[in-house]
Design an enzyme around this catalytic site. Structure first.
Site, mmCIF file in Angstrom:
data_model
loop_
_atom_site.group_PDB
_atom_site.id
_atom_site.type_symbol
_atom_site.label_atom_id
_atom_site.label_comp_id
_atom_site.label_asym_id
_atom_site.label_seq_id
_atom_site.Cartn_x
_atom_site.Cartn_y
_atom_site.Cartn_z
ATOM 1 N N GLU A 1 0.839 -1.213 0.000
ATOM 2 C CA GLU A 1 0.000 0.000 0.000
ATOM 3 C C GLU A 1 0.871 1.261 0.000
ATOM 4 O OE1 GLU A 1 -2.386 -1.617 3.302
ATOM 5 O OE2 GLU A 1 -4.140 -1.143 2.081
ATOM 6 N N GLU B 1 -3.751 -9.588 3.695
ATOM 7 C CA GLU B 1 -4.610 -9.239 4.837
ATOM 8 C C GLU B 1 -5.743 -10.236 5.039
ATOM 9 O OE1 GLU B 1 -3.347 -7.128 2.677
ATOM 10 O OE2 GLU B 1 -2.739 -5.268 3.662
HETATM 11 N N1 3HC Z 1 4.416 -7.579 11.866
HETATM 12 C C1 3HC Z 1 5.153 -7.929 12.926
HETATM 13 N N2 3HC Z 1 6.041 -8.952 12.921
HETATM 14 C C2 3HC Z 1 6.164 -9.632 11.779
HETATM 15 C C3 3HC Z 1 5.412 -9.332 10.627
HETATM 16 C C4 3HC Z 1 4.512 -8.237 10.691
HETATM 17 N N3 3HC Z 1 3.773 -7.872 9.633
HETATM 18 N N4 3HC Z 1 5.757 -10.197 9.644
HETATM 19 C C5 3HC Z 1 6.695 -11.014 10.170
HETATM 20 N N5 3HC Z 1 6.941 -10.676 11.459
HETATM 21 C C6 3HC Z 1 7.909 -11.296 12.364
HETATM 22 C C7 3HC Z 1 7.600 -12.769 12.606
HETATM 23 O O1 3HC Z 1 6.674 -12.914 13.654
HETATM 24 C C8 3HC Z 1 8.959 -13.309 12.936
HETATM 25 O O2 3HC Z 1 9.236 -12.937 14.271
HETATM 26 P P1 3HC Z 1 10.110 -13.896 15.215
HETATM 27 O O3 3HC Z 1 11.431 -14.043 14.526
HETATM 28 O O4 3HC Z 1 10.132 -13.180 16.510
HETATM 29 O O5 3HC Z 1 9.335 -15.187 15.250
HETATM 30 C C9 3HC Z 1 9.892 -12.498 12.027
HETATM 31 O O6 3HC Z 1 9.158 -11.319 11.676
HETATM 32 C C10 3HC Z 1 10.297 -13.211 10.758
HETATM 33 O O7 3HC Z 1 9.125 -13.725 10.124
HETATM 34 P P2 3HC Z 1 9.096 -15.163 9.454
HETATM 35 O O8 3HC Z 1 9.661 -16.169 10.382
HETATM 36 O O9 3HC Z 1 7.717 -15.363 8.945
HETATM 37 O O10 3HC Z 1 10.141 -14.949 8.251
HETATM 38 P P3 3HC Z 1 10.076 -15.438 6.754
HETATM 39 O O11 3HC Z 1 11.310 -14.937 6.113
HETATM 40 O O12 3HC Z 1 9.742 -16.882 6.693
HETATM 41 O O13 3HC Z 1 8.827 -14.661 6.095
HETATM 42 C C11 3HC Z 1 7.420 -12.812 5.556
HETATM 43 C C12 3HC Z 1 8.840 -13.274 5.955
HETATM 44 C C13 3HC Z 1 7.089 -13.333 4.145
HETATM 45 C C14 3HC Z 1 7.416 -11.314 5.548
HETATM 46 C C15 3HC Z 1 6.379 -13.385 6.558
HETATM 47 O O14 3HC Z 1 6.817 -13.082 7.866
HETATM 48 C C16 3HC Z 1 4.991 -12.849 6.404
HETATM 49 O O15 3HC Z 1 4.254 -13.317 5.569
HETATM 50 N N6 3HC Z 1 4.627 -11.853 7.253
HETATM 51 C C17 3HC Z 1 3.291 -11.352 7.314
HETATM 52 C C18 3HC Z 1 3.034 -10.391 6.187
HETATM 53 C C19 3HC Z 1 1.654 -9.835 6.292
HETATM 54 O O16 3HC Z 1 0.694 -10.517 6.560
HETATM 55 N N7 3HC Z 1 1.522 -8.514 6.036
HETATM 56 C C20 3HC Z 1 0.262 -7.873 6.088
HETATM 57 C C21 3HC Z 1 0.030 -7.363 7.465
HETATM 58 S S1 3HC Z 1 -1.587 -6.690 7.669
HETATM 59 C C22 3HC Z 1 -1.489 -5.139 6.978
HETATM 60 O O17 3HC Z 1 -0.500 -4.800 6.388
HETATM 61 C C23 3HC Z 1 -2.686 -4.261 7.167
HETATM 62 C C24 3HC Z 1 -2.664 -3.088 6.260
HETATM 63 O O18 3HC Z 1 -3.476 -3.340 5.153
HETATM 64 C C25 3HC Z 1 -3.206 -1.887 6.962
#
Ligand code: 3HC
Ligand code: NAI
Length: 695
Positions: A105, A125
């Site tokens: 975004e 999301e």
């Molecule tokens: N917020 C906070 N912490 C996050 C995060 C996030 N969005 N995404 C990942 N983390 C943290 C994980 O909890 C993990 O923490 P830890 O080491 O303490 O366990 C660390 O970051 C690493 O994450 P992964 O183990 O998952 O690492 P990978 O390399 O396997 O994957 C990733 C990376 C593809 C970025 C994966 O973490 C992921 O898919 N994250 C979520 C992404 C997501 O859903 N984003 C949308 C959020 S909602 C949003 O944006 C709302 C908006 O529209 C207003």
């Protein structure tokens, strides 16, 4: 300005760099920093263009999920993105890694986008029970075709650079430089071409083909049964095609806030964090796993062949041992068929398929071929005698340091370990069928299993891209022990008056992937029959024992594989069978039971009460370390609806006192089956939740 975001001027370009490891999530500090830096860049007269980029392994991967459900801290992300979009000077987002959620975004709020070749883009999301809440539903369909925006937003699917560029989501692909350098160079090129600010919100929305939204609503109602977020995504995107952007954005925000306050959002985020927490165990902290490259599998039936395929797809080398060459050939044929399926689905190239069969897979009947295996997974018949014999042979043949694992569903891994001189190297690795598809792996830790072997079990799961859960030893470990218990409760419901079809329907409507009687048909009714016979000598006489499953087995009705079980299968399609109802009715008559009407809600209440009560015992005995381990097990191995977060999260949501009251009410009918678990009683008395035990 904060440390999370810094600004620097390079000639006439302001470079805004985000640094918030590990994934540059949009915490309050990042949001505030971005807004400040964009304002500074606009106020600085020497600056003519702005670049937003990130340090570390990825561009912003989304909002900071840890802040969800907590009081909101200004500035809001939509406001920050509006500041970026309103910049009078052109803003370039220079992208790398995973550009997800709020990260995409932000990129859409910028005026131009350049990406590194292996960047991935997505709006996940919906997988968290939300919709993009910072303009994604309004800006994406202004940039890419509406159908594509709808697909990305309702599925959460990630796309690669080629698709993004073709659709118009990225303007350029950086082929050599790092994101920062590439962003600066691109900004300078744009300036030299006289390009100006190009706010996405000012573009007209692409138009949607007739019927697109109604079709999507109907498809999602089936595919994502029970979930609110997908429908809201469709509503918001339809708004983008009909309303001015300001109204579309306001509606999107209202939907987002609504979903943010809902139970489905908390459940899905609980699932997200639990799956990352589940492998964090004190016993393996700082313990290095052993190297694993060569895998042995003993037994090439349903499970052995699936485990072999799962390992082969992960790039490992597999030697499979069967009883004789004919069985080994049959196993080769099963493995090859499953791999062909992967080729058909585009998951494996033909060249890789050929290479696997020529160089990385062999099936023989000679145990000596396992001498060099790093880990051997046994998947022979579910018989302690057969397994003990196999482990004796493995102990004699396998090299020192090789890990000997059993895929047993219920048997005592300690007893199996005792057949070897190296019990510290013995572990349970419980896969789920089909083993190359199902995500769950229970890592069953026996009394003498070493920490290094536990760490290797978790590392092996990671290689196979599975979610590993630690379980202690007991009959059925975490998952099957719960299953036996809730299945017992459902047998009780059937004897009391419901049909197996009523039970399955009620639970599918609740959100389960399948009802317990369909599951039994799929697994094979003979499996449960064998277990009941094994446990018969130790069965407590007070235990309610429904016999209808035995009656079906006596008629060779073993479920799907024989075309009949609880259901009749024609061309793979199940239908109800009056003969099953007659067998059940006869059992009621024999026991003097008059069938009662049982509501769907009552079926669900009993099912969940049985599952949660047994889970509380599993926790108290230390079989599962934390409630989140139980949730991850049920979500990944038993078709529990992810949007309910798992049984422990469900229990916390409806209230532990309600669950305890249900159990006490049911104990008036059967006080053997329905004894409240002491842990559940204690939590209710102390006003605590299961989440309090997650640490
Ligand atoms: N917020 C906070 N912490 C996050 C995060 C996030 N969005 N995404 C990942 N983390 C943290 C994980 O909890 C993990 O923490 P830890 O080491 O303490 O366990 C660390 O970051 C690493 O994450 P992964 O183990 O998952 O690492 P990978 O390399 O396997 O994957 C990733 C990376 C593809 C970025 C994966 O973490 C992921 O898919 N994250 C979520 C992404 C997501 O859903 N984003 C949308 C959020 S909602 C949003 O944006 C709302 C908006 O529209 C207003
Ligand atoms: P299966 O009957 O399909 O396969 C067992 C295979 O082992 C047969 O091909 C048989 O020829 C072979 N075998 C038997 N003795 C052997 C020996 N001494 N040496 C080499 N091979 C031998 O059984 P399935 O379903 O694959 O189950 C295997 C194990 O996996 C069991 O312990 C079962 O409880 C467990 N399991 C089964 C699941 C399922 O859904 N089927 C799920 C999870 C675990």
């Amino acid at each position: 300005m904060t440390n999370a975001v810094k600004i620097e001027t390079v000639e006439n370009v302001a470079v805004i760099e985000v640094s918030n490891p590990p994934v540059n999530a949009l915490s309050q500090a990042v949001r505030a920093g971005l807004a400040d830096c964009v304002a500074q860049a606009n106020a600085n007269e020497t600056v003519q263009a702005v670049v937003i980029c990130c340090e570390g392994r990825t561009f912003i991967a989304g909002a900071d999920i840890r802040e969800f459900g907590k009081p909101h801290a200004e500035p809001s992300l939509p406001a920050v993105i509006e500041t970026i979009e309103a910049s009078a000077k052109p803003v370039v987002a220079s992208l790398h890694g995973t550009v997800l959620g709020g990260g995409l975004e932000v990129a859409l709020g910028a005026h131009y986008r350049i990406a590194q070749p292996n960047t991935r883009f997505g709006l996940p999301e919906v997988t968290l029970g939300l919709l993009p809440g910072a303009g994604g539903t309004q800006r994406l369909p202004r940039v890419v075709p509406v159908k594509m925006a709808l697909d990305m937003i309702t599925s959460g699917r990630q796309i690669k650079v080629a698709e993004a560029q073709e659709a118009g989501l990225v303007d350029a692909v950086a082929d050599q430089d790092d994101p920062r350098t590439a962003g600066i160079a691109y900004a300078m090129t744009l300036l030299s071409e006289g390009k100006l600010a190009r706010p996405t919100g000012a573009l007209p929305c692409n138009s949607a083909e007739d019927g697109l939204f109604d079709t999507a609503r109907a498809t999602l109602a089936k595919k994502m049964r029970g979930q609110f977020a997908p429908q809201k995504c469709v509503d918001a995107i339809e708004n983008a095609t009909k309303l001015p952007i300001t109204e579309g954005l306001a509606q999107e925000r209202a939907f987002f806030q609504d979903l943010m306050n809902g139970d489905q959002r908390s459940a899905l985020i609980h699932a997200f964090f639990s799956e990352r927490q589940v492998g964090k165990l004190p016993e393996i902290k700082d313990v290095s796993p052993r190297d694993i490259a060569a895998i042995g599998v003993v037994g090439g039936g349903t499970m052995g062949a699936g485990i072999a395929v799962s390992s082969l797809l992960a790039g490992l080398t597999v030697t499979l041992i069967e009883r004789d060459q004919a069985s080994a050939d049959r196993a080769t044929s099963s493995v090859s068929k499953m791999l062909e399926g992967s080729v058909k689905r585009g998951k494996l190239s033909q060249a890789a398929f050929d290479d696997i069969l020529a160089n990385r897979f062999a099936a023989t009947s000679d145990y000596q071929d396992l001498a060099n295996a790093d880990i051997v997974v046994e998947a022979v018949f579910e018989s302690l005698e057969v397994k003990k014999d196999v482990f004796g042979q493995l102990d004699a043949i396998c090299k020192p340091g090789a890990i000997l694992a059993s895929n047993t569903s219920y048997l005592d891994v300690n007893a199996i370990a005792e057949m070897t001189k190296r019990p510290e190297d013995v572990i349970g690795l419980h896969f789920f069928s089909p083993a190359h598809v199902m995500k769950l792996l229970e890592v069953v830790v026996a009394d003498k299993t070493s920490a290094e072997v536990v760490a290797t079990g978790f590392a092996f799961a990671k290689k196979l891209r599975k979610v590993a859960v630690r379980s202690g030893v007991c009959d059925g470990f975490i998952g099957n022990r719960l299953l036996s218990h809730y299945r017992q409760a459902m047998d009780g419901v059937v004897i009391a008056g419901a049909s197996p079809y009523d039970v399955d329907r009620a639970l599918v409507n609740f959100g389960m992937a399948m009802g317990p009687f369909s599951v039994a048909d799929l697994a094979g009714l003979d499996i449960g029959w064998a277990t009941r016979k094994r446990l018969a000598p130790t069965r407590d006489p007070r235990e309610m024992y429904a016999e209808f499953s035995d009656r079906l087995c006596e008629k060779d009705r073993f479920g799907r594989k024989t075309g009949r079980g609880f259901y009749i299968y024609e061309d793979g399609k199940p239908s109800a069978d009056p003969e099953v109802l007659e067998i059940i009715a006869a059992e009621r008559t024999d026991n003097g039971v008059k069938a009662q009407e049982i509501s769907d809600q009552e079926i669900v209440d009993r099912y969940m009460a049985a599952m949660i009560n047994e889970a509380a015992r599993v926790l108290e005995e230390g079989i599962a370390l934390r409630p989140l381990d139980v949730d991850v097990t049920l979500l990944n191995g038993y078709g529990f609806p992810r949007w309910r977060g798992g049984p422990m999260q469900y229990a916390d949501t409806v209230g532990l006192d309600k669950i305890l009251n249900d159990i006490k009410r049911l104990s008036q009918e059967d006080d053997f089956m329905w004894q409240p678990a002491p842990l559940l009683e204690r939590l209710v008395a102390e006003g605590k939740t299961f989440a309090d035990l997650n640490g």
